[in-house]
Each structure stands twice: as structure tokens, then as C-alpha cells.
Design an enzyme around this catalytic site. Structure first.
Site: not given
Ligand code: NAD
Length: 485
Positions: A176, A250, A284, A383
Site C-alpha cells: 500500500k 521504521e 527520517c 520532526e
Molecule cells: P504517515 O505515517 O502519515 O504515512 C505513512 C504511510 O502510512 C502512508 O502510506 C499512509 O497512508 C499510511 N498510514 C497512515 N496512518 C495509518 C494507519 N493508521 N494505518 C495504516 N496505514 C496508515 O507518514 P508520512 O507523512 O507519509 O511519512 C513521513 C514519515 O515517515 C516521517 O515521520 C518520516 O520520518 C518517516 N519515515 C521513516 C523512515 C525510516 O526508515 N525510519 C523512512 C522514511 C520515512
């Protein structure tokens, strides 16, 4: 403009169950860049059923790891054959400058595919151990149907971090991607189809949070591999905990770069700054807190200001541009909100703080340097996910370590010094999953990567990343029997 009318489910391009669509908007031009169907719960049901069938009855989990690896190699080669095209596609979706993205968004995923393809032949999936009471075959089996949920900031990279080990392990996957970056995910589906992946092994269903959560809860999903925000990670972890479903997370970061008093800034900043502002600050692992010794504070601020002021901001497709736009208007609002909060908290803007002159379209924010920052301020704790750095003064090495550790996050970090022994001493004390000691490399795909504290649970990459998709089974063997492995 790239338009997909169908989902890749069960190895076919199928019509969506609903009629909702997701518009992909180019963050540089604010013009439409693509449109895809928006997955509903019914689409997720179909994808999970296909993955379940392919796992329970299909050939994929029963092939050898090296046979599965051959598909990954084909996909990797296909991406390499069009690096520029893929970098431009991702840049068009989310604004990553191709000057960084060709390597960070495209080459890196191929390295991940290649690493796991190679690990398939060297990893000990079967091992006969001399136990305490007899001979035991310890065998590693695929965990089952995987839900892979990814963020928009490094979309192909995170997809590779999940799909490569999951597929080598023999799992089937419902992927997804987020609504912001579905186009590269569909491109990846096409490449897997062309590479001959058996039907049902991979389905791609872009959707938002609610449908994502439906996928997480789905009783026929065995494991959730999630990358995204800490807020969402906590929710997903709680659901998986209730169901005793396997999961790995992650999550976010607020990494500290410690500049020790003996650091050579001329050598340090060319390695540190790209890691602080990579991907327009939407990373991240970004080193967003710069810890400077108090007696060299002004020198560090001046050197950073000079370099940040010289960074070229603009169209991310221009290979000379270093900083592109933020992914969406709401992300620019968020970043500008933090710039305001920082000023209200008493920090000062040394460089940037506004929108770049001459760029009337696109969600740009100037590279921004905050000085006089206290680590307790929100701009040092939360962040921001944009090109905003905070320079924090400290007195003495122990204080630097304490400030670095004074964070809910623990993803990455770095130390810069002319004495590597001293640097290693510091590195060992900072509670994060990866660390750079005078090195520009935040992640090496052959070694584990992941978060302490609220930055995550589990480790991707390296053999550890494969083990996230394996279950171990111990089979006691009769005396004198030697299995043909
Ligand atoms: P987000 O958590 O809003 O969304 C990430 C994904 O999860 C999307 O596909 C979203 O549709 C889905 N999602 C959100 N809430 C959900 C839920 N309750 N159940 C199931 N799916 C859900 O994050 P974002 O804004 O897309 O990405 C940025 C974040 O990702 C930042 O916090 C960044 O640090 C983190 N990130 C971490 C890593 C790592 O390896 N640690 C790598 C890249 C990004």
C-alpha cells in the site's frame, strides 16, 4: 500526465471496486502529474485473498531462495536501465531533486534488490544444530502474507527495503503506497510483472490511512511492515499487538550531529550538510540538530550559514538544483508553522525562514538555519520534515551526548572530530540505531538500520532485514539421520 485506471491485484490489472481517484500533483508546478484509482476495503480484500492463495497454494514460497532472487535481479536491472526516467518520475511526484534522487531514490533501491538477491544464496535458511538433547534442524520459513505500508518521501527506496527481503524470504505482499506517490509504485508493479513474478505474489493498492488501517487489521495478513510517522506507527503497533500479528516499524527521527571541539569544519560540512538537508529535509535520518561546542558556536553558525545561503533552490529536475519543493501545500504549511513556533520560542533565524524569491509556483521553503536554540524547544524535539536546521550549543563532550540523547527519537546521528577514538566513544553512548563517525554514509544496506525509542521497532537491511520476514522452526531429528538439505 500518467493515468492508471486499474490496480495491480493478483497479477492482473483489474478495475477498481469503487470509483474514487487520487490526483498526484507536481509540487514544483502545482499542476496535475497523474491520477490513479483510490483503493477501497473491497480492493484490499481482493489483494489479500490473492496474496493468501499465492502463499498457501502457489509456487512462490516453494521455490528456492535463489530462484526467487532471480526475479529481484531482473527488476533491479530494469530500474538501472532507466535510472533517469525513474528519478524524474519520483521527482515529479514529490519534489526530490534529481541531483540527489538519482542516487538516493533510484540507485539505492537497486542496491537493496541486489543485496537481497545475493543474500539468497549465502543465508542459512536451514541449519542442523547440535542441541542439548539431540540433533535439531532449525529452518527459517516465510512469515506469510505481508502488508507493506510506505511513506512518500523515499517511495521506491522504502518499497525495496520491504519487498526485496519479503520476496526472497518467500512471502507474498500487499503493498500500500501512499496517495502522494502511487506512480512509481505502479511502475514497480509493471517491472515485477515483466520479470515474471507469479500471479498473486504482489498486489499494489494505493490508498489513504483508513484503508491502510483496514489492511493492517485484516485477519489474513500475517505481518505488517510499516514505514512512516511515529503517530501512525504507534497505532499500527497497538492493532498488531492486539492480534499478536508480527510487525516491524521504521518511524521518525530528530537526529543530532555532534561537532566536537577538535572538528575540522572544512572537512566536516561537505559530509554533514547533505545529510542534514537531504531530500529537501524530508528524510527520517536527517541530521537536523547540529550540536556545536559553545566556544566554536559562532564559527559553526557562520560556516553553515555561508554554505546554506549558497544552496541552489528550484526546479528539482534541474541537475544543478540542491533543494526542491516540499511534497504538498500542507507540508509547506507545517514547515512554515514550525518556523513561526521557533521564533516564538526565542530562537533566531540566521538564514532563510521564508519562501525563496522568484519561485511563484511550487511549495518551496528557503533552507533555514535556527540559532540560539535550546534542546527543549519544539523545533529541537519535533520532526519538522523540511529544510530547517537548529544549531544547539553545548559545553563538554558529556553534555553533547546528553543533549543528543534528550529526544524521544533514536534513529540516526553523527559525530565529527579529528580523533576517531574519541568519536567512537561518543558514538557508543548515543542511543540510536545508526551512526556516522566522520562518515557521509548514514545507511549501509548490508547492515541493520532502524530506531531506538520512538523511532521504531526491528531492523531493516542486512540479514536482520530478511529475518523480519522469517519464522524459525526447530525440528528434532532422529538419531543418526542426516537430512539432505
Ligand atoms: P504517515 O505515517 O502519515 O504515512 C505513512 C504511510 O502510512 C502512508 O502510506 C499512509 O497512508 C499510511 N498510514 C497512515 N496512518 C495509518 C494507519 N493508521 N494505518 C495504516 N496505514 C496508515 O507518514 P508520512 O507523512 O507519509 O511519512 C513521513 C514519515 O515517515 C516521517 O515521520 C518520516 O520520518 C518517516 N519515515 C521513516 C523512515 C525510516 O526508515 N525510519 C523512512 C522514511 C520515512
Amino acid at each position: 500526465m500518467k493515468v492508471y485506471e486499474r490496480f495491480f491485484i493478483g497479477g492482473e490489472w483489474v478495475a477498481p471496486a469503487g470509483n474514487g481517484t487520487v490526483d498526484v500533483v507536481n509540487p514544483t508546478t502545482e499542476e496535475p502529474a497523474g491520477r490513479v484509482p483510490d483503493a477501497t476495503e473491497a480492493d484490499v480484500d481482493r489483494a489479500v485473498e490473492a496474496a493468501r492463495r499465492a502463499f498457501d497454494e502457489g509456487p512462490w514460497p516453494r521455490l528456492s531462495p535463489t530462484e526467487r532472487a532471480a526475479v529481484l535481479t531482473k527488476v533491479s536491472d530494469a530500474i538501472k536501465a532507466d535510472m533517469q526516467g525513474m528519478a524524474e518520475l519520483i521527482s515529479t511526484e514529490m519534489g526530490s531533486p534529481v541531483s540527489w534522487g538519482t542516487m538516493g531514490q533510484v540507485l539505492a533501491p537497486t542496491m537493496i534488490f541486489d543485496y537481497y538477491a545475493g543474500l539468497a544464496s549465502s543465508y542459512a535458511f536451514d541449519e542442523v544444530r547440535a542441541g542439548l538433547l539431540g540433533q535439531i534442524l532449525v529452518t527459517s520459513e516465510p512469515v506469510g502474507v505481508v502488508a507493506a505500508i510506505t511513506p512518500w518521501n523515499v517511495p521506491l527506496f522504502v518499497a525495496a527495503a520491504k519487498l526485496a527481503p519479503a520476496l526472497v524470504a518467500g512471502c507474498t505482499v500487499v503493498f500500500k503506497p501512499p496517495p502522494e506517490t502511487p506512480l512509481d509504485a505502479f511502475r514497480l508493479a509493471e517491472l515485477f510483472e515483466e520479470a515474471g513474478l507469479p500471479k498473486g505474489v504482489l498486489s499494489v493498492v494505493p490508498a489513504g490511512r483508513e484503508v491502510g488501517e483496514y489492511l493492517v487489521r485484516h485477519p489474513k495478513v500475517d505481518k505488517v511492515s510499516f514505514t512512516g510517522s511515529t503517530v501512525a506507527g504507534k497505532k499500527i503497533g497497538a492493532i498488531c499487538g492486539e492480534q499478536l500479528k508480527r510487525f516491524s516499524l521504521e518511524l521518525g527521527g530528530k537526529s543530532a550531529a555532534i561537532i566536537l571541539d577538535d572538528a575540522n569544519l572544512e572537512e566536516t560540512l561537505p559530509m554533514l550538510l547533505p545529510n542534514a538537508l537531504m531530500n529537501n529535509g524530508q528524510a527520517c535520518i536527517a541530521q537536523t540538530r547540529i550540536l556545536a561546542p559553545r566556544d566554536r558556536y559562532q564559527e559553526v553558525v557562520d560556516a553553515l550559514s555561508e554554505r546554506m545561503a549558497a544552496m541552489k533552490v528550484g526546479d528539482p529536475l534541474d541537475p544543478t538544483v540542491e533543494v526542491g519543493p516540499l511534497v504538498a501545500e500542507r507540508q509547506r504549511d507545517r514547515v512554515e508553522g514550525y518556523i513561526k513556533i521557533g521564533q516564538e520560542e526565542g530562537a533566531k533565524v540566521a538564514i532563510g525562514g521564508g519562501r525563496p524569491a522568484g519561485l511563484d509556483k511550487g511549495w518551496f521553503v528557503e533552507p533555514t538555519l535556527f540559532v540560539d536554540v535550546d534542546n527543549s524547544m519544539r523545533i529541537a524535539q519535533e520532526e519538522i520534515f523540511g529544510p530547517v536546521l537548529a544549531v544547539i550549543p553545548y559545553e563538554g563532550e558529556d553534555a553533547a551526548v546528553a543533549v543528543a540523547n534528550d529526544s524521544n527519537y533514536g534513529l540516526c546521528g553523527s559525530v565529527w572530530t579529528s580523533d576517531p577514538d574519541r568519536g567512537l566513544r561518543v558514538a557508543r553512548q548515543v542511543r540510536t540505531g545508526t551512526y556516522m563517525l566522520n562518515s557521509p554514509i548514514p545507511i549501509d544496506f548490508a547492515t541493520p538500520f532502524g530506531g531506538y525509542k520512538e523511532s521504531g521497532l526491528g531492523r531493516e537491511f542486512g540479514p536482520e532485514g530478511l529475518e523480519l520476514f522469517l519464522e524459525q522452526k526447530s525440528i528434532s531429528l532422529p538419531a543418526g539421520y542426516s537430512p539432505d538439505l
